[in-house]
Scaffold this active site. Structure first.
Site, PDB file in Angstrom:
ATOM      1  N   SER A 123       0.809  -1.225   0.000  1.00 48.37           N
ATOM      2  CA  SER A 123       0.000   0.000   0.000  1.00 48.37           C
ATOM      3  C   SER A 123       0.842   1.275   0.000  1.00 48.37           C
ATOM      4  O   SER A 123       1.915   1.327   0.627  1.00 48.37           O
ATOM      5  CB  SER A 123      -0.873  -0.020   1.260  1.00 48.37           C
ATOM      6  N   GLU A 125       0.229   3.660   1.718  1.00 48.18           N
ATOM      7  CA  GLU A 125       0.273   4.109   3.113  1.00 48.18           C
ATOM      8  C   GLU A 125       1.658   3.823   3.724  1.00 48.18           C
ATOM      9  O   GLU A 125       2.033   4.440   4.720  1.00 48.18           O
ATOM     10  CB  GLU A 125      -0.845   3.412   3.888  1.00 48.18           C
ATOM     11  N   TYR A 149      -1.535   0.655  10.483  1.00 45.44           N
ATOM     12  CA  TYR A 149      -1.767  -0.006   9.192  1.00 45.44           C
ATOM     13  C   TYR A 149      -0.517   0.104   8.303  1.00 45.44           C
ATOM     14  O   TYR A 149      -0.040  -0.894   7.748  1.00 45.44           O
ATOM     15  CB  TYR A 149      -2.980   0.634   8.493  1.00 45.44           C
TER      16      TYR A 149
HETATM   17  O1  F7E Z   1      -9.189   8.196   3.692  1.00 41.94           O
HETATM   18  C1  F7E Z   1      -9.688  11.609   4.958  1.00 41.94           C
HETATM   19  C2  F7E Z   1      -8.743  10.698   5.718  1.00 41.94           C
HETATM   20  O2  F7E Z   1     -10.107   6.084   4.599  1.00 41.94           O
HETATM   21  C3  F7E Z   1      -8.694   9.085   2.723  1.00 41.94           C
HETATM   22  C4  F7E Z   1      -7.191   2.252   2.207  1.00 41.94           C
HETATM   23  O3  F7E Z   1      -7.659   1.537   1.087  1.00 41.94           O
HETATM   24  O4  F7E Z   1      -5.930   3.733   0.827  1.00 41.94           O
HETATM   25  C5  F7E Z   1      -6.923   3.699   1.817  1.00 41.94           C
HETATM   26  O5  F7E Z   1      -6.531   4.415   2.969  1.00 41.94           O
HETATM   27  C6  F7E Z   1      -8.473  10.469   3.336  1.00 41.94           C
HETATM   28  C7  F7E Z   1      -7.686  10.446   4.642  1.00 41.94           C
HETATM   29  O6  F7E Z   1      -8.379   6.043   2.723  1.00 41.94           O
HETATM   30  C8  F7E Z   1     -12.994  11.173   6.375  1.00 41.94           C
HETATM   31  O7  F7E Z   1      -8.252  11.328   6.898  1.00 41.94           O
HETATM   32  C9  F7E Z   1     -11.698  12.834   5.850  1.00 41.94           C
HETATM   33  O8  F7E Z   1      -6.770  11.497   4.633  1.00 41.94           O
HETATM   34  O9  F7E Z   1     -10.659   6.750   2.225  1.00 41.94           O
HETATM   35  P1  F7E Z   1      -9.688   6.730   3.322  1.00 41.94           P
HETATM   36  P2  F7E Z   1      -6.858   5.964   3.216  1.00 41.94           P
HETATM   37  O10 F7E Z   1      -6.719   6.223   4.652  1.00 41.94           O
HETATM   38  O11 F7E Z   1      -6.051   6.812   2.307  1.00 41.94           O
HETATM   39  C10 F7E Z   1      -4.675   3.128   1.169  1.00 41.94           C
HETATM   40  C11 F7E Z   1      -3.799   3.185  -0.052  1.00 41.94           C
HETATM   41  C12 F7E Z   1      -4.817   1.775   1.750  1.00 41.94           C
HETATM   42  O12 F7E Z   1      -3.989   0.901   1.554  1.00 41.94           O
HETATM   43  C13 F7E Z   1      -5.927   1.597   2.713  1.00 41.94           C
HETATM   44  O13 F7E Z   1      -6.194   0.212   2.923  1.00 41.94           O
HETATM   45  O14 F7E Z   1      -9.747  11.028   3.658  1.00 41.94           O
HETATM   46  N1  F7E Z   1     -11.032  11.690   5.530  1.00 41.94           N
HETATM   47  N2  F7E Z   1     -12.890  12.552   6.378  1.00 41.94           N
HETATM   48  C14 F7E Z   1     -11.813  10.640   5.834  1.00 41.94           C
HETATM   49  N3  F7E Z   1     -11.612   9.319   5.680  1.00 41.94           N
HETATM   50  C15 F7E Z   1     -12.607   8.471   6.078  1.00 41.94           C
HETATM   51  N4  F7E Z   1     -12.428   7.143   5.919  1.00 41.94           N
HETATM   52  N5  F7E Z   1     -13.774   8.945   6.632  1.00 41.94           N
HETATM   53  C16 F7E Z   1     -14.022  10.301   6.797  1.00 41.94           C
HETATM   54  O15 F7E Z   1     -15.082  10.691   7.295  1.00 41.94           O
END
Ligand code: F7E
Length: 322
Positions: A123, A125, A149
């Site tokens: 990832s 990440e 993670y």
């Molecule tokens: O968040 C912001 C949050 O949870 C994206 C997974 O597939 O991609 C994914 O991880 C952004 C972050 O994805 C909310 O803080 C704001 O900056 O959709 P996400 P992620 O954390 O980037 C990587 C490549 C992986 O490998 C992971 O498995 O959005 N954000 N407000 C929020 N995020 C969430 N979930 N919910 C909110 O309300």
């Protein structure tokens, strides 16, 4: 007929990969975790011609039995505790599932199906807040993870490389940047935003609550990315690849775009809730996938705009059918 075993087959990527591999002539086997809501057990794959087994990555006995029974030619390890925010609430479970269980899988595969190729879902990440001078992340970028993670995925990434070199195995990593679709879990930001704004449009709910809007992500379509997984595994040499679109947008821009597309005023319906903020935020992702383009001849068919359109249309259709 070649046999593929997919851990996490009922996930977004597992389901698209199953469809893709069936079309490529594979016999597809998959591991399902027991779900307390029976209907959700295999919700993304229930109409597909796949053989499934109850199992759990952290339960080495279940893995042992499944590997012995299937004797796969290729294993796609897509199962994970995949929510970055929640990994702060479940750090030990995250590491057990995403790191330790990968080591178990590699050890078992080495004994039971030593010729099997393995693809590991790595990832973006893992990079944390490291960015190269030109604004991209690539294989040579320092890994500085900023979440349980991310840390857990770095260990699994290194295990794959170690076993590949030490035991001369065809084990490879796809470092995938964010990838979305109508099948994305609704607690990831794209699907949460799109589902909520469509429901606001339909007067079902009034508000969308989000966390940090400033972070930037490189979002692609899961369907394009599972194609890359298959190409990685079928390349003549076991290797690691970055899979991304090479474009980045802030969460704020993505949210504003979806509100505008559905002609809804943002201010009235959006609020910020601190509970969605993470202890440390990964601020910026933009992947350099030139190696995959050059060597695998892979390129994404979708960009963020076509992806959002597909997701909005799917949500409008879903609401119409209920
Ligand atoms: O968040 C912001 C949050 O949870 C994206 C997974 O597939 O991609 C994914 O991880 C952004 C972050 O994805 C909310 O803080 C704001 O900056 O959709 P996400 P992620 O954390 O980037 C990587 C490549 C992986 O490998 C992971 O498995 O959005 N954000 N407000 C929020 N995020 C969430 N979930 N919910 C909110 O309300």
């Amino acid at each position: 007929m070649k046999k593929a075993l997919i851990t996490g087959i009922n996930g977004q990527d597992g389901s698209y990969l199953s469809e893709y591999l069936i079309k490529q002539g594979y016999q597809v086997h998959g591991i399902l975790r027991r779900h307390s809501v029976a209907e959700n057990q295999d919700v993304r794959i229930k109409d597909m011609d796949v053989k499934t087994y109850y199992g759990e990555l952290t339960d080495e006995i279940s893995l042992f039995k499944i590997l012995r029974k299937v004797k796969p030619d290729v294993i796609y390890n897509l199962a994970a505790m995949s929510h970055v925010g929640i990994s702060n609430e479940l750090p030990i479970f995250t590491v057990k599932t995403n790191s330790l269980a990968v080591m178990q899988l590699l050890e078992l595969a080495k004994e039971i199906c030593p010729e099997a190729k393995i693809y590991q879902a790595s990832s973006s990440e893992m990079f944390g807040n490291s960015i190269d001078k030109d604004g991209f992340q690539r294989l040579s970028t320092t890994m500085n993870p900023v979440s349980p993670y991310g840390c857990s995925k770095v260990m699994a990434y290194n295990l794959i490389r170690y076993y590949r070199n030490a035991y001369n195995k065809f084990y490879c990593n796809g470092i995938l940047f964010n990838h979305e679709s109508p099948r994305r879990g609704s607690n990831f930001v794209t699907n949460k935003v799109i589902k909520s704004i469509v429901m606001i449009k339909k007067n079902i709910i009034k508000k969308l609550e989000l966390g940090n809007l400033d972070s930037m992500r490189d979002w692609g379509h899961s369907k394009d990315y599972v194609r890359a997984m298959h190409l990685i595994v079928n390349h003549k040499k076991a290797d690691d690849f970055v899979i991304a679109t090479g474009e980045t947008r802030s969460v704020k821009d993505m949210v504003n775009y979806v509100f505008a597309k559905l002609s809804i005023p943002v201010k009235k319906h959006l609020s910020i809730n601190k509970k969605y903020f993470r202890p440390e935020e990964l601020k910026y992702l933009k992947g350099d996938c030139s190696k995959a383009k050059k060597i695998l001849k892979w390129k994404p068919k979708n960009n963020i705009k076509s992806l959002i359109k597909i997701m909005i249309d799917a949500e409008l259709k879903r609401l119409k059918n209920i």
